[in-house]
Scaffold this motif. Structure first.
Motif, PDB file in Angstrom:
ATOM      1  N   VAL A   1      47.289  -2.241 -26.089  1.00 20.70           N
ATOM      2  CA  VAL A   1      48.013  -1.153 -26.738  1.00 20.70           C
ATOM      3  C   VAL A   1      48.730  -0.368 -25.642  1.00 20.70           C
ATOM      4  CG1 VAL A   1      47.878   0.808 -28.313  1.00 20.70           C
ATOM      5  CG2 VAL A   1      46.151  -1.010 -28.444  1.00 20.70           C
ATOM      6  N   VAL A   2      50.027  -0.166 -25.819  1.00 15.31           N
ATOM      7  CA  VAL A   2      50.813   0.535 -24.807  1.00 15.31           C
ATOM      8  C   VAL A   2      50.445   2.023 -24.807  1.00 15.31           C
ATOM      9  CG1 VAL A   2      53.162   1.129 -24.072  1.00 15.31           C
ATOM     10  CG2 VAL A   2      52.671  -1.143 -25.012  1.00 15.31           C
ATOM     11  N   ALA A   3      50.343   2.586 -23.628  1.00 24.50           N
ATOM     12  CA  ALA A   3      49.911   3.984 -23.492  1.00 24.50           C
ATOM     13  C   ALA A   3      50.788   4.923 -24.306  1.00 24.50           C
ATOM     14  CB  ALA A   3      49.918   4.389 -22.016  1.00 24.50           C
ATOM     15  N   ASP A   4      52.100   4.719 -24.277  1.00 25.24           N
ATOM     16  CA  ASP A   4      52.997   5.581 -25.054  1.00 25.24           C
ATOM     17  C   ASP A   4      52.675   5.550 -26.534  1.00 25.24           C
ATOM     18  OD1 ASP A   4      54.694   6.912 -23.240  1.00 25.24           O
ATOM     19  OD2 ASP A   4      55.888   5.109 -22.931  1.00 25.24           O
TER      20      ASP A   4
ATOM     21  N   ASP B   1      52.449   4.257 -15.786  1.00 25.70           N
ATOM     22  CA  ASP B   1      52.526   5.671 -15.425  1.00 25.70           C
ATOM     23  C   ASP B   1      51.112   6.238 -15.386  1.00 25.70           C
ATOM     24  OD1 ASP B   1      52.540   8.621 -16.116  1.00 25.70           O
ATOM     25  OD2 ASP B   1      54.685   8.302 -15.839  1.00 25.70           O
ATOM     26  N   PRO B   2      50.632   6.652 -14.212  1.00 19.52           N
ATOM     27  CA  PRO B   2      49.244   7.115 -14.115  1.00 19.52           C
ATOM     28  C   PRO B   2      48.913   8.252 -15.075  1.00 19.52           C
ATOM     29  CG  PRO B   2      50.142   6.743 -11.926  1.00 19.52           C
ATOM     30  CD  PRO B   2      51.288   6.605 -12.882  1.00 19.52           C
ATOM     31  N   ALA B   3      49.819   9.214 -15.239  1.00 15.71           N
ATOM     32  CA  ALA B   3      49.532  10.358 -16.104  1.00 15.71           C
ATOM     33  C   ALA B   3      49.412   9.920 -17.556  1.00 15.71           C
ATOM     34  CB  ALA B   3      50.618  11.416 -15.948  1.00 15.71           C
ATOM     35  N   LYS B   4      50.314   9.041 -18.005  1.00 21.15           N
ATOM     36  CA  LYS B   4      50.257   8.573 -19.391  1.00 21.15           C
ATOM     37  C   LYS B   4      49.018   7.714 -19.623  1.00 21.15           C
ATOM     38  CE  LYS B   4      55.236   8.656 -20.339  1.00 21.15           C
ATOM     39  NZ  LYS B   4      56.429   7.826 -20.674  1.00 21.15           N
ATOM     40  N   LEU B   5      48.685   6.862 -18.667  1.00 19.89           N
ATOM     41  CA  LEU B   5      47.488   6.033 -18.821  1.00 19.89           C
ATOM     42  C   LEU B   5      46.229   6.887 -18.840  1.00 19.89           C
ATOM     43  CD1 LEU B   5      48.498   3.033 -16.565  1.00 19.89           C
ATOM     44  CD2 LEU B   5      47.858   2.884 -18.981  1.00 19.89           C
TER      45      LEU B   5
ATOM     46  N   SER C   1      60.070  -5.761 -19.304  1.00 18.07           N
ATOM     47  CA  SER C   1      61.106  -4.737 -19.457  1.00 18.07           C
ATOM     48  C   SER C   1      60.529  -3.339 -19.259  1.00 18.07           C
ATOM     49  CB  SER C   1      61.764  -4.847 -20.842  1.00 18.07           C
ATOM     50  OG  SER C   1      60.833  -4.533 -21.873  1.00 18.07           O
ATOM     51  N   GLY C   2      59.222  -3.203 -19.507  1.00 17.30           N
ATOM     52  CA  GLY C   2      58.577  -1.910 -19.308  1.00 17.30           C
ATOM     53  C   GLY C   2      57.940  -1.765 -17.946  1.00 17.30           C
ATOM     54  N   ALA C   3      58.122  -2.793 -17.098  1.00 17.61           N
ATOM     55  CA  ALA C   3      57.609  -2.771 -15.722  1.00 17.61           C
ATOM     56  C   ALA C   3      56.105  -2.558 -15.663  1.00 17.61           C
ATOM     57  CB  ALA C   3      58.335  -1.722 -14.892  1.00 17.61           C
ATOM     58  N   PHE C   4      55.367  -3.238 -16.552  1.00 17.33           N
ATOM     59  CA  PHE C   4      53.906  -3.207 -16.448  1.00 17.33           C
ATOM     60  C   PHE C   4      53.362  -4.593 -16.742  1.00 17.33           C
ATOM     61  CE2 PHE C   4      55.044  -1.662 -20.668  1.00 17.33           C
ATOM     62  CZ  PHE C   4      54.158  -2.267 -21.542  1.00 17.33           C
ATOM     63  N   GLY C   5      52.083  -4.710 -17.046  1.00 17.67           N
ATOM     64  CA  GLY C   5      51.493  -6.026 -17.203  1.00 17.67           C
ATOM     65  C   GLY C   5      51.483  -6.765 -15.880  1.00 17.67           C
ATOM     66  N   ALA C   6      51.811  -8.069 -15.920  1.00 18.12           N
ATOM     67  CA  ALA C   6      51.751  -8.893 -14.718  1.00 18.12           C
ATOM     68  C   ALA C   6      52.691  -8.421 -13.619  1.00 18.12           C
ATOM     69  CB  ALA C   6      52.043 -10.355 -15.075  1.00 18.12           C
TER      70      ALA C   6
ATOM     71  N   ARG D   1      50.424   1.072  -6.975  1.00 16.65           N
ATOM     72  CA  ARG D   1      50.630   1.730  -8.271  1.00 16.65           C
ATOM     73  C   ARG D   1      49.444   1.461  -9.184  1.00 16.65           C
ATOM     74  NH1 ARG D   1      54.663   3.782 -11.680  1.00 16.65           N
ATOM     75  NH2 ARG D   1      56.244   3.492 -10.069  1.00 16.65           N
ATOM     76  N   VAL D   2      48.940   0.232  -9.176  1.00 20.39           N
ATOM     77  CA  VAL D   2      47.763  -0.076  -9.990  1.00 20.39           C
ATOM     78  C   VAL D   2      46.600   0.815  -9.576  1.00 20.39           C
ATOM     79  CG1 VAL D   2      46.085  -1.849 -10.617  1.00 20.39           C
ATOM     80  CG2 VAL D   2      48.504  -2.449 -10.388  1.00 20.39           C
ATOM     81  N   GLY D   3      46.419   0.973  -8.265  1.00 21.09           N
ATOM     82  CA  GLY D   3      45.353   1.848  -7.784  1.00 21.09           C
ATOM     83  C   GLY D   3      45.526   3.270  -8.263  1.00 21.09           C
ATOM     84  N   ALA D   4      46.762   3.772  -8.245  1.00 22.98           N
ATOM     85  CA  ALA D   4      47.014   5.137  -8.718  1.00 22.98           C
ATOM     86  C   ALA D   4      46.700   5.259 -10.201  1.00 22.98           C
ATOM     87  CB  ALA D   4      48.466   5.516  -8.446  1.00 22.98           C
ATOM     88  N   CYS D   5      47.035   4.214 -10.980  1.00 23.09           N
ATOM     89  CA  CYS D   5      46.744   4.236 -12.417  1.00 23.09           C
ATOM     90  C   CYS D   5      45.242   4.257 -12.661  1.00 23.09           C
ATOM     91  CB  CYS D   5      47.378   3.023 -13.098  1.00 23.09           C
ATOM     92  SG  CYS D   5      49.183   3.024 -13.146  1.00 23.09           S
ATOM     93  N   VAL D   6      44.514   3.416 -11.939  1.00 24.02           N
ATOM     94  CA  VAL D   6      43.059   3.351 -12.107  1.00 24.02           C
ATOM     95  C   VAL D   6      42.421   4.679 -11.723  1.00 24.02           C
ATOM     96  CG1 VAL D   6      40.944   2.281 -11.244  1.00 24.02           C
ATOM     97  CG2 VAL D   6      42.907   0.856 -11.845  1.00 24.02           C
ATOM     98  N   ALA D   7      42.866   5.241 -10.613  1.00 26.72           N
ATOM     99  CA  ALA D   7      42.292   6.519 -10.172  1.00 26.72           C
ATOM    100  C   ALA D   7      42.499   7.606 -11.208  1.00 26.72           C
ATOM    101  CB  ALA D   7      42.909   6.927  -8.833  1.00 26.72           C
ATOM    102  N   ALA D   8      43.694   7.654 -11.807  1.00 30.84           N
ATOM    103  CA  ALA D   8      43.977   8.661 -12.829  1.00 30.84           C
ATOM    104  C   ALA D   8      43.125   8.433 -14.071  1.00 30.84           C
ATOM    105  CB  ALA D   8      45.463   8.627 -13.187  1.00 30.84           C
TER     106      ALA D   8
END
Length: 335
Positions: free
Chosen positions: A44-47, A75-79, A107-112, A120-127
């Protein structure tokens, strides 16, 4: 379900998150077959979680526990916000998708795509970790495109451990973002289980699970000799009866035979409640088509679910009629 089970030497068996498949009806059905398996939502997309119909996107039956929510985003804040919403819904784990290769995800610059951006993945996980108290995990590939799988997977793993991730599930293939469809990405890139084994050997105190091309409980058991967890996808979906054997991998106890009569009665009652709430029978039964693989009458069972159950006025009696076509005394499909 907590990942400190690693310390207790208890393995985790899981059914993979699969788009368009592992919805709430699929998970309810799977839970009737396995008490121990960790079940995952579709991504499920965070947005969507933040702005969409949360009950439709995140609602589930309480019997599904343990159940994990898989999120997509970069996006760390949205996640973090979406993770907090998921935790408030009662999910036992929040998982970040770093493996889906679909055009929509690209197109959304996420996933694989995020395999190329471990920081960036680390920042998302930390948030996400900061926003919830339940485990936060990541599901990834061994690399994408022309990346060196040794370097790419180590870089991703190092980033998520540094960020405090509780676990890492690794699909043991690369994803090719150019030139292969999502379906082809599930089959064409070669499997490299040894690469995932090496990651685990280098991280003995971290939870690492393996996914990709695992087609049976015997294969799952072989992987668990090396890994902390094993995740089945299409094999569990197309031949769901194998889930009844999964609990033994976790508990060590002998598998209990499926009480098919009780199972069908439970699913018919569930379908009746779903229809009363405005749903349709096929939304439930489409996940049950492979249940009687190997039994005489299975073909007729599939035919009924594929035709009669799709009628707008179809009720649970259609499921019961399909079940009546199966001869449980014969374990080979003579039809």
């Amino acid at each position: 379900m907590q990942y400190n089970e690693l310390k207790n030497k208890r393995k985790i068996f899981s059914v993979a998150p699969m788009m368009d498949w592992t919805d709430r009806h699929c998970r309810f059905f799977h839970r009737q077959l396995t008490r121990e398996a960790l079940l995952y939502t579709e991504m499920v997309v965070a947005d969507a979680v933040i702005h969409g119909d949360r009950e439709r996107l995140l609602g589930y039956d309480g019997t599904e526990h343990p159940v994990a929510l898989q999120l997509g985003g970069s996006d760390p804040a949205k996640l973090a916000q979406a993770a907090a919403i998921g935790a408030a819904f009662g999910y036992d784990e929040i998982n970040l998708n770093v493996g889906c290769p679909s055009d929509r995800v690209q197109s959304g610059a996420f996933g694989a795509c995020l395999m190329k951006e471990p920081e960036r993945v680390g920042a998302c996980v930390a948030a996400m970790k900061e926003s919830v108290s339940v485990p936060v995990t990541v599901k990834c590939r061994i690399g994408v495109d022309d990346q060196d799988a040794e370097q790419a997977l180590d870089a991703l793993a190092d980033a998520v451990w540094k960020a405090g991730a509780d676990g890492l599930w690794v699909h043991a293939r690369k994803a090719w973002l150019q030139g292969l469809s999502p379906k082809e990405n599930r089959d064409i890139p070669p499997l490299d289980y040894d690469r995932v084994y090496r990651l685990k050997a280098g991280n003995p105190d971290r939870f690492i699970g393996i996914n990709g091309g695992i087609g049976s409980i015997l294969e799952a058991a072989a992987h668990l000799r090396h890994m902390d967890g094993v995740m089945l996808g299409r094999a569990a979906y197309h031949t769901p009866a194998i889930l009844a054997e999964a609990d033994g991998l976790v508990t060590g106890a002998a598998a209990e035979p499926i009480d098919y009569t009780a199972l069908i009665d439970t699913m018919a009652a569930y379908a009746e409640r779903h229809i009363a709430a405005g749903g349709r029978l096929a939304q439930v039964t489409r996940h049950m088509v492979g249940l009687f693989h190997g039994f005489a009458g299975a073909r007729r069972y599939r035919q009924i679910l594929s035709s009669d159950a799709t009628r707008r006025d179809a009720g649970p009696e259609v499921l019961l009629a399909a079940f009546a076509a199966v001869d449980l005394s014969l374990s080979r499909d003579a039809a």
